[in-house]
Scaffold this active site. Structure first.
Site, PDB file in Angstrom:
ATOM      1  N   ASP A   1      -0.173   5.197   0.880  1.00 17.34           N
ATOM      2  CA  ASP A   1      -0.470   6.156   1.951  1.00 17.34           C
ATOM      3  C   ASP A   1      -0.585   5.457   3.297  1.00 17.34           C
ATOM      4  O   ASP A   1      -1.333   4.493   3.453  1.00 17.34           O
ATOM      5  CB  ASP A   1      -1.787   6.887   1.665  1.00 17.34           C
ATOM      6  CG  ASP A   1      -1.732   7.708   0.400  1.00 17.34           C
ATOM      7  OD1 ASP A   1      -0.753   8.444   0.213  1.00 17.34           O
ATOM      8  OD2 ASP A   1      -2.668   7.612  -0.420  1.00 17.34           O
TER       9      ASP A   1
ATOM     10  N   ASP B   1      -1.318  -0.868   6.073  1.00 17.02           N
ATOM     11  CA  ASP B   1      -1.461  -0.283   7.416  1.00 17.02           C
ATOM     12  C   ASP B   1      -2.903  -0.196   7.887  1.00 17.02           C
ATOM     13  O   ASP B   1      -3.153   0.328   8.979  1.00 17.02           O
ATOM     14  CB  ASP B   1      -0.853   1.129   7.447  1.00 17.02           C
ATOM     15  CG  ASP B   1      -1.742   2.165   6.780  1.00 17.02           C
ATOM     16  OD1 ASP B   1      -2.154   3.138   7.454  1.00 17.02           O
ATOM     17  OD2 ASP B   1      -2.055   2.003   5.594  1.00 17.02           O
TER      18      ASP B   1
ATOM     19  N   ASP C   1       0.882  -1.167   0.000  1.00 17.11           N
ATOM     20  CA  ASP C   1       0.000   0.000   0.000  1.00 17.11           C
ATOM     21  C   ASP C   1       0.924   1.222   0.000  1.00 17.11           C
ATOM     22  O   ASP C   1       2.124   1.103   0.271  1.00 17.11           O
ATOM     23  CB  ASP C   1      -0.879  -0.042   1.254  1.00 17.11           C
ATOM     24  CG  ASP C   1      -1.665   1.231   1.464  1.00 17.11           C
ATOM     25  OD1 ASP C   1      -2.359   1.664   0.531  1.00 17.11           O
ATOM     26  OD2 ASP C   1      -1.548   1.812   2.563  1.00 17.11           O
TER      27      ASP C   1
END
Length: 215
Positions: free
Chosen positions: A12, A172, A10
């Site tokens: 961001d 995250d 991922d």
């Protein structure tokens, strides 16, 4: 030595702290509708599902009335502002830049699966000097359905010609975790971004990206 020959990340909240730039661009779009200015820390709580969903989730949380026209106006304003300067205030999380370089130097192939707009993604990677590290980076609008749809993640793997069992996904958020589960691939979570809120076994929690060399 890592058991994986490739890793997909991922973007961001996983590799970069882009919340200040996202909030700055969101405020341009919000201002067009007379909506209130957003604090970066507040906006960060809603990042992960793409910009249109980000706008709607914030409006719902603030109990602000909206319709398709006002959301589109805010989205268009956001995208114009973000494209103009997508990484001016964006920073890497601790050791990310050097750990990505170490992973790549060890022979591990790297890709990105992000709900960020595809064109913005390419521009951010260029601006941060990361483009040469990643073979494939697919944003939300480059696929028929974005995360948590597993097709988004699998499209990156297909573009990289990865064999099942040879790669893992790193993120995250719970959205990232759900995406990996739906795709049937191993998932590892970083400690920053929204990582602390992801319910996962301790052995799948990273201290830093270099830990992946031993997974």
């Amino acid at each position: 030595m890592s058991a994986f020959s490739a890793l997909i990340f991922d973007l961001d909240g996983t590799l970069i702290d882009s919340a200040p730039d996202i909030a700055k661009a969101l405020n341009v779009g919000f201002k067009l509708n007379g909506w209130p200015e957003l604090d970066s820390a507040y906006a960060e709580k809603f990042i992960g599902n793409g910009p249109r969903r980000l706008i709607i989730d914030i409006l719902d949380d603030l109990a602000i009335d909206y319709d398709e026209a006002t959301v589109q106006r805010a989205f268009d304003g956001y995208l114009r502002a973000y494209m103009a300067d997508p990484a001016g205030q964006t920073r890497f999380f601790s050791y990310v830049r050097e750990d990505l370089a170490a992973l790549r130097a060890s022979g591990i192939r790297l890709g990105i699966c992000t709900n960020k707009n595809h064109e913005v993604t390419q521009k951010v990677l260029d601006q941060l000097g990361l483009s040469t590290l990643f073979e494939v980076a697919l944003g939300a609008d480059a696929v028929p359905a974005c995360k948590p749809d597993p097709g988004h993640l699998l499209a990156v793997a297909k573009s990289m010609a990865l064999e099942r069992g040879s790669w893992a996904y790193v993120g995250d958020t719970r959205v990232d975790h759900q995406t990996a589960q739906a795709a049937g691939v191993p998932f590892f979570v970083v400690p920053w971004g929204g990582g602390a809120g992801v319910d996962i076994a301790p052995e799948h929690r990273l201290r830093r990206l270099a830990d992946l060399l031993e997974k």
